[in-house]
Design an enzyme around this catalytic site. Structure first.
Site, PDB file in Angstrom:
ATOM      1  N   HIS A   1       0.815  -1.216   0.000  1.00  0.00           N
ATOM      2  CA  HIS A   1       0.000   0.000   0.000  1.00  0.00           C
ATOM      3  C   HIS A   1       0.851   1.270   0.000  1.00  0.00           C
ATOM      4  O   HIS A   1       0.326   2.375   0.110  1.00  0.00           O
ATOM      5  CB  HIS A   1      -0.913  -0.019   1.244  1.00  0.00           C
ATOM      6  CG  HIS A   1      -2.042   0.944   1.202  1.00  0.00           C
ATOM      7  ND1 HIS A   1      -2.190   1.972   2.108  1.00  0.00           N
ATOM      8  CD2 HIS A   1      -3.088   1.056   0.343  1.00  0.00           C
ATOM      9  CE1 HIS A   1      -3.264   2.663   1.839  1.00  0.00           C
ATOM     10  NE2 HIS A   1      -3.844   2.135   0.781  1.00  0.00           N
TER      11      HIS A   1
ATOM     12  N   LYS B   1       3.290   4.407  -1.209  1.00  0.00           N
ATOM     13  CA  LYS B   1       3.431   5.316  -2.349  1.00  0.00           C
ATOM     14  C   LYS B   1       4.759   6.034  -2.153  1.00  0.00           C
ATOM     15  O   LYS B   1       4.853   6.976  -1.359  1.00  0.00           O
ATOM     16  CB  LYS B   1       2.299   6.332  -2.425  1.00  0.00           C
ATOM     17  CG  LYS B   1       0.913   5.735  -2.636  1.00  0.00           C
ATOM     18  CD  LYS B   1       0.202   5.529  -1.336  1.00  0.00           C
ATOM     19  CE  LYS B   1      -1.187   4.965  -1.576  1.00  0.00           C
ATOM     20  NZ  LYS B   1      -1.789   4.463  -0.341  1.00  0.00           N
TER      21      LYS B   1
ATOM     22  N   ASP C   1      17.219  10.451  -7.260  1.00  0.00           N
ATOM     23  CA  ASP C   1      18.655  10.691  -7.052  1.00  0.00           C
ATOM     24  C   ASP C   1      19.098  10.551  -5.604  1.00  0.00           C
ATOM     25  O   ASP C   1      20.142  11.069  -5.210  1.00  0.00           O
ATOM     26  CB  ASP C   1      19.041  12.076  -7.582  1.00  0.00           C
ATOM     27  CG  ASP C   1      18.952  12.157  -9.098  1.00  0.00           C
ATOM     28  OD1 ASP C   1      18.937  11.095  -9.747  1.00  0.00           O
ATOM     29  OD2 ASP C   1      18.876  13.281  -9.628  1.00  0.00           O
TER      30      ASP C   1
ATOM     31  N   HIS D   1      -9.158  11.373   1.497  1.00  0.00           N
ATOM     32  CA  HIS D   1      -8.216  10.265   1.435  1.00  0.00           C
ATOM     33  C   HIS D   1      -6.924  10.568   2.192  1.00  0.00           C
ATOM     34  O   HIS D   1      -6.028   9.740   2.257  1.00  0.00           O
ATOM     35  CB  HIS D   1      -7.904   9.941  -0.032  1.00  0.00           C
ATOM     36  CG  HIS D   1      -7.239   8.625  -0.250  1.00  0.00           C
ATOM     37  ND1 HIS D   1      -5.904   8.513  -0.603  1.00  0.00           N
ATOM     38  CD2 HIS D   1      -7.707   7.359  -0.154  1.00  0.00           C
ATOM     39  CE1 HIS D   1      -5.595   7.237  -0.747  1.00  0.00           C
ATOM     40  NE2 HIS D   1      -6.659   6.513  -0.472  1.00  0.00           N
TER      41      HIS D   1
ATOM     42  N   LYS E   1      -4.184  10.985   5.038  1.00  0.00           N
ATOM     43  CA  LYS E   1      -3.851  10.150   6.199  1.00  0.00           C
ATOM     44  C   LYS E   1      -2.858  10.927   7.058  1.00  0.00           C
ATOM     45  O   LYS E   1      -1.644  10.779   6.911  1.00  0.00           O
ATOM     46  CB  LYS E   1      -3.261   8.819   5.726  1.00  0.00           C
ATOM     47  CG  LYS E   1      -4.143   8.102   4.688  1.00  0.00           C
ATOM     48  CD  LYS E   1      -3.286   7.348   3.715  1.00  0.00           C
ATOM     49  CE  LYS E   1      -4.014   6.926   2.461  1.00  0.00           C
ATOM     50  NZ  LYS E   1      -5.264   6.235   2.624  1.00  0.00           N
TER      51      LYS E   1
ATOM     52  N   ASP F   1      -0.567  18.007  19.677  1.00  0.00           N
ATOM     53  CA  ASP F   1      -0.026  19.127  20.465  1.00  0.00           C
ATOM     54  C   ASP F   1       0.651  20.200  19.620  1.00  0.00           C
ATOM     55  O   ASP F   1       1.514  20.930  20.120  1.00  0.00           O
ATOM     56  CB  ASP F   1       0.966  18.615  21.510  1.00  0.00           C
ATOM     57  CG  ASP F   1       0.279  17.760  22.578  1.00  0.00           C
ATOM     58  OD1 ASP F   1      -0.950  17.853  22.697  1.00  0.00           O
ATOM     59  OD2 ASP F   1       0.990  17.013  23.272  1.00  0.00           O
TER      60      ASP F   1
END
Length: 492
Positions: free
Chosen positions: A226, A228, A233, A410, A412, A417
């Site tokens: 899952h 991404k 470089d 979508h 996440k 604090d």
């Protein structure tokens, strides 16, 4: 006669089903998994003949540290020896931060350092990217400037409009002599033969993560990559919620139901070295280029010397069924339990395990301001109703829940604090915590936390608060669906 034969045939099949189910139940109980997941699987095995056994066979079997990942463990053994002296992470000591705000987060830093040797990196320049169109603008610019290598890992990559533009950038880079390597998830991605042929002809090296072939489906369908990741470089890295697909790019009016609200992160600095190390683990796993006698020689260009960047502290957390510990879940748990003022969470799927649920409720009852933002509709009815089954106890603890209704939320992210935040691929659910391969950036920086808090406030303009009194009066049929979906939440 025919009826008698068919009835006896069916009864024989039913007996065989329950005999096999009994054996599966025995091994399920012996595996000492999470009790809720165990009970969910047992319920399906007993209640739904044939179907329950199939669901368990495909999605309920536990393979953490199993033979599937033996080669990945082997890759890790070889790679760690190769890169441990080459990461050259900042020599600045943690103690220099302890007089500021990091003193409250030392426990969190030490956790990952102990669990997976993930060092805190102190010299990073960070840019929060809102939505896919903004993310691809920066990624495309960096791909055009690549001179040595491009390392990619995506759950979803399609050869639609944005996907073809992305692939063309990779082909152009390869023509310039840049090394291009791609890992794509076999279940999430949809690449045509034409797209694969074009990449292959250009010299791009690509592999599917645990490809799903029918004969091996039972072992591989449940554990997906899952992540991404885009590394350019060795000193620029991207991670977050944005996959390579038109679904993630808002080319329509903002008021459309197809609007996609996401968050990604661009990192330039020492944390990219840790991302590179995690990418290499999966690369040698999927490319099947390793055995007991393999000696891995990594090019120096994979871990280049990096100029000192802005002083932002980042720690990379990676987890999956191949790790001994649920690293991301444990990091989130400690961040919640050490909060002193407020917690803000955005997640498309809120199906917390018992540890996270208890931590959130305890924090709210202790006077910590807890705010959770989830999409009102989402893209999975089962996950949507399972998520809603937790609303009552969350609301009764004093926490706030907001429904995002502009489109699909979508992103996440979590901010604690106003000094600690995380952006990554992990949802707040069982699948991300225990089953999928995920990667998050843990950020110890007030400026980034402030930026994410401001974005949270902007997103609130497109939300409605879930009020406890009104929520308790919701449709009874919806309550039944919520309870049913919650039973098999660990399998979602």
């Amino acid at each position: 006669m025919l009826d008698w034969f068919l009835s006896n045939w069916f009864m024989e099949l039913l007996i065989i089903n329950y005999v096999v189910a009994l054996g599966a139940a025995f091994f399920l109980i012996r595996s000492n998994q999470n009790p809720r997941k165990t009970l969910s699987s047992l319920l399906f095995l007993i209640t739904f003949p044939f179907v329950g056994l199939a669901i368990y066979y495909f999605f309920g079997m536990e393979y953490r540290k199993s033979k599937i990942f033996k080669r990945k463990d082997l890759a890790g053994h070889h790679l760690i020896k190769s890169w441990e002296k080459r990461l050259h992470l900042s020599d600045q000591k943690l103690s220099e931060y302890e007089d500021d705000f990091l003193d409250n987060r030392v426990k969190l830093v030490r956790l990952l350092n102990q669990n997976q040797s993930s060092s805190l990196t102190l010299k990073n320049d960070l840019k929060v990217l809102i939505n896919g169109e903004n993310t691809f603008k920066y990624i495309f610019e960096d791909l055009d400037k690549a001179t040595n290598h491009i390392h990619l890992e995506y759950f979803i990559i399609k050869d639609d409009l944005i996907g073809n533009a992305f692939i063309n950038k990779l082909i152009d880079a390869r023509k310039r002599g840049v090394e291009v390597k791609l890992i794509y998830d076999s279940v999430g991605s949809d690449l045509s033969r034409k797209a694969k042929a074009e990449m292959r002809a250009a010299g791009i090296d690509f592999h599917a993560f645990m490809p799903v072939i029918f004969s091996n489906f039972t072992r591989k369908a449940n554990y997906r990559d899952h992540r991404k990741i885009c590394i350019i470089d060795g000193h620029i890295g991207y991670l977050g919620g944005v996959n390579v697909s038109d679904d993630y790019v808002n080319t329509v009016d903002d008021s459309s139901e197809d609007y996609w609200r996401d968050t990604h992160l661009r990192i330039e600095g020492h944390a990219v070295k840790t991302m590179q190390a995690q990418w290499l683990l999966n690369w040698y796993f999927v490319s099947d280029h390793i055995n007991e006698k393999t000696i891995i020689e990594l090019p120096d260009s994979y871990f280049p010397e990096i100029d000192e960047k802005v002083n932002k502290a980042v720690q990379i957390a990676a987890s999956g069924p191949d790790t001994d510990w649920a690293n991301i879940m444990e990091a989130i748990f400690i961040a919640i339990t050490t909060a002193s003022h407020n917690i803000k969470i955005t997640t498309p799927y809120f199906i917390p395990n018992e540890a996270i649920l208890t931590a959130l409720k305890s924090a709210a009852r202790a006077g910590i301001e807890v705010e959770i933002m989830v999409p009102k509709k989402g893209d999975s009815w089962a996950a949507r109703f399972a998520s809603r089954s937790y609303f009552r106890e969350i609301l009764e603890s004093g926490a706030k829940i907001y429904w995002y209704h502009k489109g699909m939320l979508h992103a996440k992210t979590m901010v604690v604090d106003e000094e600690f935040s995380t952006i990554g691929t992990s949802n707040m659910d069982y699948r991300s915590f225990d089953i999928n391969f995920e990667i998050n950036a843990l950020i110890f920086d007030k400026e980034i936390s402030h930026e994410l808090n401001n974005q949270f406030k902007l997103d609130l303009e497109h939300c409605e608060e879930v009020v406890i009194d009104k929520w308790l009066k919701r449709n009874k049929w919806n309550k039944i669906k919520e309870s049913f979906c919650r039973l098999w939440a660990p399998l979602l």
